[in-house]
Design an enzyme around this catalytic site. Structure first.
Site, mmCIF file in Angstrom:
data_model
loop_
_atom_site.group_PDB
_atom_site.id
_atom_site.type_symbol
_atom_site.label_atom_id
_atom_site.label_comp_id
_atom_site.label_asym_id
_atom_site.label_seq_id
_atom_site.Cartn_x
_atom_site.Cartn_y
_atom_site.Cartn_z
ATOM 1 N N HIS A 21 0.906 -1.072 -0.083
ATOM 2 C CA HIS A 21 0.109 -0.155 0.029
ATOM 3 C C HIS A 21 0.843 1.309 -0.157
ATOM 4 C CE1 HIS A 21 -4.194 1.932 0.956
ATOM 5 N NE2 HIS A 21 -3.023 2.905 0.905
ATOM 6 N N ASP B 48 2.319 8.688 -6.352
ATOM 7 C CA ASP B 48 1.878 10.258 -6.306
ATOM 8 C C ASP B 48 2.096 10.834 -5.101
ATOM 9 O OD1 ASP B 48 -0.587 8.831 -5.987
ATOM 10 O OD2 ASP B 48 -1.392 9.769 -7.651
ATOM 11 N N GLY C 253 -9.481 8.362 -1.766
ATOM 12 C CA GLY C 253 -9.869 9.833 -1.695
ATOM 13 C C GLY C 253 -10.864 9.992 -0.794
ATOM 14 N N HIS D 12 -9.801 1.610 -0.711
ATOM 15 C CA HIS D 12 -9.661 2.394 0.539
ATOM 16 C C HIS D 12 -10.984 2.282 1.347
ATOM 17 C CE1 HIS D 12 -5.928 3.735 -1.127
ATOM 18 N NE2 HIS D 12 -5.682 4.657 -0.280
ATOM 19 N N GLU E 100 -11.553 3.946 6.693
ATOM 20 C CA GLU E 100 -10.359 4.800 7.094
ATOM 21 C C GLU E 100 -11.158 6.221 7.703
ATOM 22 O OE1 GLU E 100 -6.476 7.212 5.443
ATOM 23 O OE2 GLU E 100 -7.815 6.361 3.963
ATOM 24 N N ASP F 105 2.046 4.034 2.916
ATOM 25 C CA ASP F 105 0.945 4.881 2.463
ATOM 26 C C ASP F 105 1.687 5.953 1.444
ATOM 27 O OD1 ASP F 105 -1.414 5.561 1.812
ATOM 28 O OD2 ASP F 105 -1.822 6.677 3.499
ATOM 29 N N ASP F 106 1.910 6.968 2.009
ATOM 30 C CA ASP F 106 2.558 8.095 1.130
ATOM 31 C C ASP F 106 3.986 8.583 1.760
ATOM 32 O OD1 ASP F 106 0.215 8.910 -0.698
ATOM 33 O OD2 ASP F 106 -0.746 9.013 1.462
#
Length: 333
Positions: A12, A16, A170, A197, A200, A278-279
């Site tokens: 995951h 971007d 999103g 997703h 969350e 994640d990010d």
């Protein structure tokens, strides 16, 4: 805390959401894009989470500067390549990179299908260069609505053999999964895996919907499953994996503190849950931090951390033969 005899995975991980601050600075200068700061030190507070954000949507705004500098398909290709380089530096043997081409294309009105092709090219070249195994997951950004998601889906379908799975990410509260039933029907017809997703920002009902209506085989984040014992039983029985992202869930204020994170309970319940980033570029963390700092802080024992590492490979969208080959490759080192 990382078992070096086992493959280290990150399944995951948003491509971007992992654009290097230095790359943002360089692309900003290359394309004459006005940035909020002109040095790396002063730029970082704008592109990385310094203090926990009040909610998921606030957290997601931190990603915006990274995509604002994607002024060409070459820029998209570069950040895809660098994502693989970063994975290799972290010791990852297998990574699933997910990305929203509509989001990446938006600032400079790039062709969405062209972004998909550029990402495929950059990842392929990165894998050749650094010896990392990678697969791509296409994200539909629900925040931009059904029509925009349809455009992303068409771009993925144009390269269907290079895409492994479809995801929906999103604003979970504003754009529920029920809006995207037809999109996921087409994804399943294409033979793709499904991860969504869910749980969350919204409650356990969002996870149920992702499974029952969208066909999710894995759930991204899924923290709200802790509120529904029947759901936890179902996840364990059906081996529907939870892609846990510890630091991310704190930074989005989804979970108040690591000690309260449900990952430990999920593992104790027999749910196939894994540790992921994640990010990482936006969060300022890497997979090593998640295993050696975040997981112990979340109360996981050494054996539970090892089980989560095993789960990462078991949950991966790989064939049984691919998993076996990866295990053997690591064991032979």
């Amino acid at each position: 805390m990382i078992d070096t005899t086992l493959p280290l995975t990150d399944i995951h991980r948003h491509l971007d959401g992992n654009i290097r601050p230095q790359t943002i600075l360089e692309l900003g200068r290359q394309y004459n894009i006005s940035l909020p700061a002109q040095s790396l030190e002063t730029l970082i507070p704008h592109v990385q989470v310094i203090a926990n954000e009040p909610d998921l949507v606030s957290f997601l705004t931190k990603l915006d500067w990274g995509v604002k500098v994607l002024a060409s398909l070459d820029a998209c290709r570069r950040v895809a390549f660098e994502n693989i380089e970063d994975a290799a530096r972290n010791g990852l043997r297998y990574v699933e990179l997910r990305f929203s081409p509509g989001y990446m294309a938006m600032a400079h009105k790039l062709p969405v299908a062209g972004v998909v092709e550029a990402v495929i090219d950059g990842v392929r070249e990165g894998c050749r260069t650094f010896g990392v195994q990678a697969k791509l997951i296409g994200i539909m950004s629900r925040t931009f609505g059904e029509a925009a998601c349809q455009q992303e889906l068409e771009a993925f379908l144009a390269h269907r053999d290079q895409i492994t799975a479809l995801d929906l990410a999103g604003d979970e509260l504003g754009f529920p999964g029920s809006l995207f039933l037809s999109h996921f029907n087409r994804a399943r017809d294409a033979g793709w895996h499904i991860t969504v997703h869910a749980g969350e920002a919204a409650g356990p009902e969002s996870i149920w919907q992702a499974i029952r209506e969208l066909g999710a085989e894995r759930i991204g984040h899924g923290v709200k499953a802790i509120e529904d014992r029947a759901l936890m039983d179902f996840l364990a029985e059906q081996q529907i994996g939870i892609e846990s992202c510890l630091t991310s869930n704190i930074q989005t204020s989804t979970v108040a503190e690591l000690a309260a994170h449900p990952l430990k309970t999920f593992l104790e319940h027999g749910i196939r849950a894994s540790i992921n980033t994640d990010d990482p570029g936006v969060q300022g963390v890497d997979i090593i931090h998640e295993y050696t700092v975040a997981a112990p802080a979340a109360g996981l024992s050494r054996e539970q951390i090892r089980q989560a590492q095993i789960n990462g490979l078991e949950m991966a969208f790989l064939s049984a033969e691919e998993k076996r080959a990866l295990r053997e490759k690591v064991a032979a080192k």
